[in-house]
Write a protein that holds these residues in place. Structure first.
Motif, PDB file in Angstrom:
ATOM      1  N   ILE A 140      12.853   4.618  12.092  1.00 27.17           N
ATOM      2  CA  ILE A 140      13.680   4.787  10.902  1.00 27.17           C
ATOM      3  C   ILE A 140      13.035   3.990   9.771  1.00 27.17           C
ATOM      4  N   TYR A 141      12.550   4.699   8.769  1.00 28.62           N
ATOM      5  CA  TYR A 141      11.774   4.072   7.710  1.00 28.62           C
ATOM      6  C   TYR A 141      12.692   3.482   6.637  1.00 28.62           C
ATOM      7  N   ILE A 142      12.410   2.244   6.287  1.00 26.59           N
ATOM      8  CA  ILE A 142      13.218   1.505   5.324  1.00 26.59           C
ATOM      9  C   ILE A 142      12.618   1.609   3.926  1.00 26.59           C
ATOM     10  N   GLY A 143      11.315   1.736   3.833  1.00 28.49           N
ATOM     11  CA  GLY A 143      10.677   1.897   2.538  1.00 28.49           C
ATOM     12  C   GLY A 143       9.222   1.472   2.583  1.00 28.49           C
ATOM     13  N   ASN A 144       8.513   1.783   1.510  1.00 31.34           N
ATOM     14  CA  ASN A 144       7.108   1.416   1.343  1.00 31.34           C
ATOM     15  C   ASN A 144       6.957   0.802  -0.048  1.00 31.34           C
ATOM     16  N   PRO A 145       6.446  -0.421  -0.147  1.00 30.46           N
ATOM     17  CA  PRO A 145       6.374  -1.068  -1.461  1.00 30.46           C
ATOM     18  C   PRO A 145       5.247  -0.573  -2.359  1.00 30.46           C
ATOM     19  N   ILE A 146       4.286   0.184  -1.799  1.00 35.07           N
ATOM     20  CA  ILE A 146       3.135   0.526  -2.618  1.00 35.07           C
ATOM     21  C   ILE A 146       2.476   1.837  -2.185  1.00 35.07           C
TER      22      ILE A 146
END
Length: 364
Positions: A140-146
């Motif tokens: 479950i992906y929470i996010g990618n900062p870049i």
């Protein structure tokens, strides 16, 4: 019946009578209105009781993934209800697959473990790599900062200064595993005609950097441009590395003269295969949690991630560390992972056949 004898009607009943609602419907509406608050309270109570969240980092200390992970760890906890503390823990091996597999199959399924691993794992799964023993879509992906382009680089003392040089002279490229650091050189060998010799087995990018400095290898098969700027800004300033090619869906704004890998393709199927190989750059530095984490906690973690990406203190520290911030939501990362795995079979087959040469060469 006198005025004083009129039956008492509660506010709720008067409201329901006026608008034609039944008592059951009214109670259900009130319950629904209160449920988000109750869910928020439950998430807050849960994380307050747990105190800590483990942040499993799939690479060694000092590299780009580690830098982004530790930066996020300093701020994310305060944005999560209950304010748990994030505890970074490096778990290296197999190009970060060990860390990803741990989050998928071993870590608690309650939202108390987060991970960061190589962006190429979804692609490796799509191409049938037997080393990926879990379904990356279930993370479950929470996010990618870049969102960041990757680059293939050589050390300044190497005779390989450009991609044209790499077509003429054999050179060794350090790789951390069967990930982008091995995949890019192999694709360039097969589809572009370069003469890279891939050296596998380095535990992390920092070790490849040391090997370049010592002359053990001529270059590094993959690193993000953002990571070079963050971890080795002096190398860029002093021109210690040559950037041969960049990998992404479009050129980085500050690398206008470095060719895009897709643009080197000589036919349509190879260009599509290179585009598939480039798609994980959108996944970037993916933060994820385990399958089966309750939806309300996933929602809270994703909201906390997005809030962190806007914090002035977080952005200020990122700037001081030379870490670019260009975030992608957890929902979008989740979709890109699924799209990669579900890519057209002919394109996947072409790319898989090329990448299989890595193992074939190693077995000689």
């Amino acid at each position: 019946m006198s005025r004083n004898e009129l039956p008492r009607i509660s506010f709720g009943k008067r409201f329901a009578k006026r608008f034609g609602w039944t008592a059951v419907g009214l109670l259900a509406a009130f319950a629904a209105a209160g449920s988000p608050a109750r869910a928020q309270d439950a998430v807050e109570q849960f994380y307050r009781s747990k105190n800590n969240i483990d942040l499993i980092i799939g690479f060694t200390v000092g590299g780009g993934y580690d830098a982004y992970a530790r930066l996020l760890a300093r701020y994310l906890g305060d944005q999560i209800p209950g304010k748990p503390k994030l505890v970074p823990k490096n778990m290296t091996g197999a190009g970060s697959r060990i860390a990803a597999a741990y989050i998928h199959g071993v870590a608690p399924k309650d939202g108390t473990a987060l991970g960061i691993a190589d962006q190429s794992i979804a692609l490796e799964q799509a191409l049938g790599d037997s080393g990926v023993k879990f379904d990356s879509r279930e993370l479950i992906y929470i996010g990618n900062p870049i969102v960041e382009n990757n680059v293939v680089s050589t050390w300044y003392t190497s005779p390989i200064k450009t991609i044209e040089d790499a077509r003429k002279v054999e050179s060794t490229m350090g790789a951390t595993g069967y990930n982008t650091s091995a995949q890019y050189p192999q694709v360039l060998n097969t589809m572009v005609g370069t003469k890279f010799k891939i050296i596998l087995g380095y535990p992390g990018g920092n070790e490849v950097n040391l090997a370049m400095e010592k002359g053990e290898v001529a270059g590094r098969g993959s690193n993000s441009w953002a990571s070079w700027k963050a971890t080795r800004p002096d190398w860029i300033r002093d021109k210690k590395i040559n950037l041969l090619v960049q990998v992404g869906l479009k050129k980085a704004s500050d690398l206008p003269d470095v060719p895009l890998m897709m643009d080197l393709a000589t036919n349509d199927i190879d260009r599509q295969a290179m585009r598939l190989l480039s798609a994980p750059t959108v996944i970037g530095r993916p933060f994820f949690t385990s399958p089966q984490v309750p939806a309300e906690r996933v929602k809270a973690l994703r909201a906390a991630f997005e809030a962190t990406m806007k914090l002035p203190a977080f952005l200020e520290e990122a700037q001081k560390m030379n870490l670019d911030i260009n975030p992608v939501s957890g929902e979008e990362v989740q979709k890109v992972v699924a799209d990669i795995i579900d890519a057209p079979k002919p394109v996947k087959d072409r790319l898989a056949s090329v990448l299989a040469l890595i193992e074939r060469e190693r077995s000689k």
